[in-house]
Design an enzyme around this catalytic site. Structure first.
Site, mmCIF file in Angstrom:
data_model
loop_
_atom_site.group_PDB
_atom_site.id
_atom_site.type_symbol
_atom_site.label_atom_id
_atom_site.label_comp_id
_atom_site.label_asym_id
_atom_site.label_seq_id
_atom_site.Cartn_x
_atom_site.Cartn_y
_atom_site.Cartn_z
ATOM 1 N N TRP A 1 -2.434 54.802 102.667
ATOM 2 C CA TRP A 1 -1.742 53.827 101.810
ATOM 3 C C TRP A 1 -2.246 53.877 100.383
ATOM 4 C CZ3 TRP A 1 2.778 53.013 103.243
ATOM 5 C CH2 TRP A 1 3.106 52.885 104.595
ATOM 6 N N ASP B 1 -4.077 45.943 97.779
ATOM 7 C CA ASP B 1 -3.083 45.983 98.854
ATOM 8 C C ASP B 1 -3.756 45.470 100.116
ATOM 9 O OD1 ASP B 1 -1.291 46.545 100.850
ATOM 10 O OD2 ASP B 1 -1.114 48.693 100.410
ATOM 11 N N LYS C 1 2.604 42.793 109.175
ATOM 12 C CA LYS C 1 1.405 43.112 109.939
ATOM 13 C C LYS C 1 0.755 41.826 110.457
ATOM 14 C CE LYS C 1 2.298 47.244 108.425
ATOM 15 N NZ LYS C 1 1.815 47.782 107.175
HETATM 16 C C1 LIG Z 1 2.417 48.879 106.191
HETATM 17 C C2 LIG Z 1 1.661 49.048 104.940
HETATM 18 C C3 LIG Z 1 2.299 49.363 103.719
HETATM 19 C C4 LIG Z 1 3.787 49.596 103.639
HETATM 20 O O1 LIG Z 1 4.489 48.432 103.825
HETATM 21 P P1 LIG Z 1 6.090 48.386 103.675
HETATM 22 O O2 LIG Z 1 6.384 46.925 103.874
HETATM 23 O O3 LIG Z 1 6.669 49.250 104.747
HETATM 24 O O4 LIG Z 1 6.428 48.860 102.324
HETATM 25 C C5 LIG Z 1 1.527 49.462 102.591
HETATM 26 N N1 LIG Z 1 0.200 49.274 102.622
HETATM 27 C C6 LIG Z 1 -0.440 48.974 103.760
HETATM 28 C C7 LIG Z 1 -1.925 48.773 103.747
HETATM 29 C C8 LIG Z 1 0.266 48.849 104.958
HETATM 30 O O5 LIG Z 1 -0.378 48.549 106.101
#
Ligand SMILES: *Cc1c(COP(=O)(O)O)cnc(C)c1O
Length: 361
Positions: free
Chosen positions: A102, A172, A196
């Site tokens: 990511w 993030d 998540k």
């Molecule tokens: C799942 C995830 C993403 C991507 O998320 P989307 O909603 O599909 O854009 C980005 N960063 C992390 C750490 C993730 O777990």
């Protein structure tokens, strides 16, 4: 209904209490005679839902009053693109810590709009650890420093908040937000997709320090400007109303369970059960992550004999232990154990792992 334990990395398991409440209110929200899906987002009912969701999230995370809470669409991916437009002038440099998948996706997108300096990377060891902060090579005048607090695929989690050094920290937190208390005041901005650990897919949350707003590049599209949403209470256009409603119920559920300190204690206990199962297997199972940086949310592990993978997964499914297949880039298994995964799920998986190792070891 079959009782299962769902180890999906996302969209992921939600608290059954929340799903039951959604079911009970689905056709008639609080006597309104309407489903939340059918309500005007400008009406008093949804106004209350949104206000309570924001207030409860503020309480959970202890968000200071000089931060805006924004409910957005486009997932974490759209945030990757929004970051440079909002927080980095065209000729500026952005610092990144690269700890895996990511981080790399964010770096690639931001690189299209700003210069990127990789201050640190764990690529030398296949992204299995967090580089020691003392070794980071940060640039002099970075527009911001970005990192991913939990690499969902690699299973690598920061157990510290980096120094800001006067530069906005942007994080993030898609896969570990609400899993532990966090000092929001250390950050310029935190963002996360909901699917998540917060709610259904289709909602993303950004928590932005107010002084960083209003500096977007002049060419920034209206819908990519955080200020658009800050100025309009997340309602410049139609927000993802049903997703916000469900996320709001998750926030209430977490508060009722004692908040994030209580969740952290549970999450440590759950993760320990699975890491113990891996470590006790005499090499039958292996987790590639450095001990100190093991994620509490996503636990990747491989079998020494990958020929057994399919059999392991089939046996797991028979026991209603679902969605354990690892990411295609890593192989093996991955157990995602977000807030809504009960301890019993981790214990059931650990017991199955021991049994399988005994039969095949
Ligand atoms: C799942 C995830 C993403 C991507 O998320 P989307 O909603 O599909 O854009 C980005 N960063 C992390 C750490 C993730 O777990």
């Amino acid at each position: 209904m079959t009782q299962v334990f769902n180890f999906s990395s996302g969209p992921a398991v939600l608290p059954p209490e929340v799903l039951r409440q959604v079911q009970a209110e689905l056709l008639d929200w609080h006597g309104s005679g309407m489903s939340v899906m059918e309500m005007s987002h400008r009406g008093p009912e949804f106004g209350q839902i949104l206000a309570e969701a924001e207030a409860d999230l503020r309480t959970l995370l202890g968000i200071p009053s000089n931060y805006k809470v924004l409910f957005l669409q486009g997932g974490a991916h759209l945030q990757f693109a929004m970051l440079p437009f909002n927080f980095a002038a065209a000729d500026s440099t952005v610092d990144f810590v690269n700890t895996g998948h990511w981080s790399k996706v964010a770096i690639k997108e931001v690189s299209r709009y700003a210069k990127v300096n990789i201050a640190a990377s764990s690529e030398d060891k296949n992204f299995s650890y967090v580089p020691d902060e003392a070794t980071w090579q940060r640039s002099k005048d970075a527009a911001f420093l970005h990192y991913c607090s939990n690499e969902t695929i690699g299973g690598v989690e920061f157990n510290f908040i980096p120094q800001s050094n006067g530069v906005p920290l942007i994080c993030d937190m898609s896969s570990n937000i609400l899993s532990r208390p966090v000092d929001v005041s250390q950050f310029g901005m935190i963002y996360a997709g909901a699917q998540k650990n917060m709610g259904p897919s289709g909602v993303a949350v950004s928590i932005v320090r107010e002084d960083l707003l209003g500096k977007a590049r002049s060419e920034t599209p209206t819908m990519l400007n955080y200020k658009t949403f800050a100025d309009n209470g997340s309602m410049y256009n139609t927000p993802p109303s049903f997703g916000i409603y469900v996320a709001g119920l998750v926030y209430k559920h977490l508060l009722a369970q004692g908040g994030l300190a209580a969740m952290e204690a549970k999450n440590i206990e759950k993760a320990n059960v699975l890491y113990a199962a891996i470590d006790a297997s005499n090499g039958f199972y292996h987790c590639p992550t450095a001990l100190a940086d093991r994620s509490r949310m996503n636990i990747p592990f491989t079998l020494a004999d990958s020929q057994l993978d399919a059999q392991f997964l089939a046996g797991a499914e028979e026991r209603h232990l679902l969605q354990l297949k690892g990411h295609r880039s890593v192989g093996g298994m991955r157990a995602s154990i977000y807030n809504a995964m009960p301890l019993a799920g981790c214990q059931a998986l650990a017991a199955y792992m021991a049994e399988f190792a005994q039969q095949h070891g």
